[in-house]
Design an enzyme around this catalytic site. Structure first.
Site, short mmCIF file in Angstrom:
data_model
loop_
_atom_site.label_atom_id
_atom_site.label_comp_id
_atom_site.label_asym_id
_atom_site.label_seq_id
_atom_site.Cartn_x
_atom_site.Cartn_y
_atom_site.Cartn_z
N ARG A 12 0.83 -1.20 0.00
CA ARG A 12 0.00 0.00 0.00
C ARG A 12 0.87 1.25 0.00
NH1 ARG A 12 -3.38 0.59 4.85
NH2 ARG A 12 -4.06 2.46 3.78
N ASN A 22 6.68 1.28 3.37
CA ASN A 22 7.23 0.27 2.46
C ASN A 22 8.47 0.75 1.71
OD1 ASN A 22 5.38 -1.91 2.91
ND2 ASN A 22 3.83 -0.72 1.82
N ARG A 74 -3.05 -2.12 -7.99
CA ARG A 74 -3.94 -2.67 -6.96
C ARG A 74 -5.23 -1.86 -6.97
NH1 ARG A 74 -1.81 -3.51 -0.76
NH2 ARG A 74 -3.81 -3.89 0.29
N SER A 85 -5.96 -8.66 3.27
CA SER A 85 -4.96 -9.20 2.35
C SER A 85 -5.61 -10.18 1.39
CB SER A 85 -3.85 -9.90 3.15
OG SER A 85 -3.15 -8.98 3.95
N GLN A 105 4.70 -10.82 3.30
CA GLN A 105 4.49 -9.60 4.04
C GLN A 105 5.76 -8.75 4.06
OE1 GLN A 105 1.36 -9.24 4.63
NE2 GLN A 105 0.67 -10.36 6.44
N ARG A 156 2.53 -24.10 38.85
CA ARG A 156 3.31 -23.40 37.82
C ARG A 156 4.46 -24.30 37.33
NH1 ARG A 156 4.08 -17.83 36.75
NH2 ARG A 156 6.01 -17.40 35.63
#
Length: 391
Positions: A12, A22, A74, A85, A105, A156
């Site tokens: 994008r 990006n 796109r 996505s 990604q 635990r």
């Protein structure tokens, strides 16, 4: 018939948390180029696509990767803040024929080529329909209202005995196209998980993540070859690339004392130092005399030819040679040596071609950074061969 594998990286143009995320440079490359480059280097895909709504991003991808990556527009409705996505995957699946689509990604730059190769082998071996990547965690989780999610506080367990949980890290996904089209989901049918290295859990969602991931990208680079010779370009690498003239028209150049010291220390460690430049400058001559570098070669117009002759003369193979340069005239050499590097401010074509991009610019620490990395490897190997513990 062999299946057709296609990879898709949606990019994008808009980003609210990190502007122009990006295209932002991290460890010398735009963010998107790290995972995209890993996908290309993996050899897993018959075709790789980038889908972006940004003309700037599309232009940068074409300039950097050329015909190796298919760049497509796109659709605006698939590039909103709320778009999934899967919407982009379905858009591309309607245009591109494939059996398996991989979603890559950009926010996972620590993905390596071998991650794709190992994951694909598992996908095929186990007959999976889809696959996600994850990281193993041994952590105790609670709800916001203080309720334990995955263990009993009264009993635990020790951490080493605690069963690990796999956290989805979002690096990449594999999906059979038919199921993607039918279900609209990237994860469907018989699902597998490929466990990645722990550092790959880091994602770039906030600005505070940036220095952490950049440090991880630089730290994972190691000198794995036995380097016997380093070749250093001058203008823009050993100098800052500036040309300074005095009143008489004499050209002056700026060198960094620490760069020179790095080379001298590397020479003491047994590595041959070669300074090679296309120019024949009196200033550079004077600097080389001052440093005492005997292997100084000015006026070299054909650097690859010089490199071949030098290797034969000194019996040093290309695999045993390191080279640092900053401009396109260095590309041919950078692509064939065993270890290549460039300053942080090298031209984009060079930054995309080298194995290591220095954090420092030319003439201001890049040569020292690269020299110190090689020297650390040489010293560690020598200490190891003498029975000492390598640091």
């Amino acid at each position: 018939m062999a299946m057709r594998w296609v990879a898709l990286q949606p990019l994008r143009g808009g980003s609210k948390t990190i502007p122009d995320k990006n295209l932002r440079i991290i460890a010398g490359r735009p963010l998107y180029a790290w995972s995209l480059g890993a996908a290309l280097d993996s050899g897993c895909f018959d075709a790789i696509y980038v889908a972006s709504d940004s003309a700037e991003i599309r232009g940068d991808v074409r300039a950097r990767f050329g015909s190796r990556v298919n760049v497509i527009d796109r659709a605006p409705e698939n590039a909103t803040d709320d778009a999934s996505s899967e919407s982009v995957m379905l858009e591309v699946a309607a245009k591109v024929s494939c059996d398996v689509m991989s979603l890559i990604q950009a926010t996972s730059p620590l993905t390596r080529p071998e991650d794709f190769r190992i994951a694909r082998a598992r996908f095929e071996r186990e007959g999976l329909d889809s696959l996600l990547t994850g990281v193993e965690l041994k952590r105790f989780f609670w709800t916001h209202d203080a309720q334990p999610l995955n263990y009993d506080p009264a009993r635990r367990p020790r951490r080493q005995d605690f069963p690990a949980t796999l956290m989805e890290n979002g690096a990449f996904y594999f999906t059979r196209s038919q199921l993607l089209t039918r279900t609209g989901s990237r994860l469907c049918g018989r699902i597998g998980v490929y466990r990645m290295h722990e550092e790959s859990a880091a994602e770039l969602d906030e600005l505070s993540d940036w220095p952490i991931v950049e440090s991880l990208l630089r730290r994972r680079f190691t000198v794995s070859r036995d380097i016997r010779m380093i070749v250093v370009d001058v203008d823009g690498t050993f100098t800052d690339g500036g040309m300074y003239y005095d009143a008489k028209g004499e050209a002056l150049k700026k060198f960094d004392t620490r760069d020179a010291k790095g080379l001298l220390l590397l020479q003491e460690a047994g590595v041959r130092i070669c300074i090679v430049t296309a120019e024949d400058s009196k200033v550079v001559h004077a600097r080389m005399r001052k440093l005492g570098f005997e292997d100084y070669f000015p006026g070299v117009k054909d650097k690859p030819a010089w490199l071949a002759e030098a290797g034969e003369r000194w019996q040093v193979s290309l695999e045993q040679t390191a080279y640092i340069g900053d401009d396109v005239n260095d590309l041919a050499c950078l692509r064939i040596v065993g270890l290549s590097a460039c300053p942080a401010d090298a031209v984009p074509e060079v930054r995309d071609a080298v194995k290591y991009i220095c954090g420092a610019p030319g003439g201001r620490g890049a040569v020292r950074e690269f020299s110190d990395m090689i020297r650390a490897h040489v010293v560690a190997k020598a200490e190891g061969s003498n029975g000492s513990v390598s640091k």
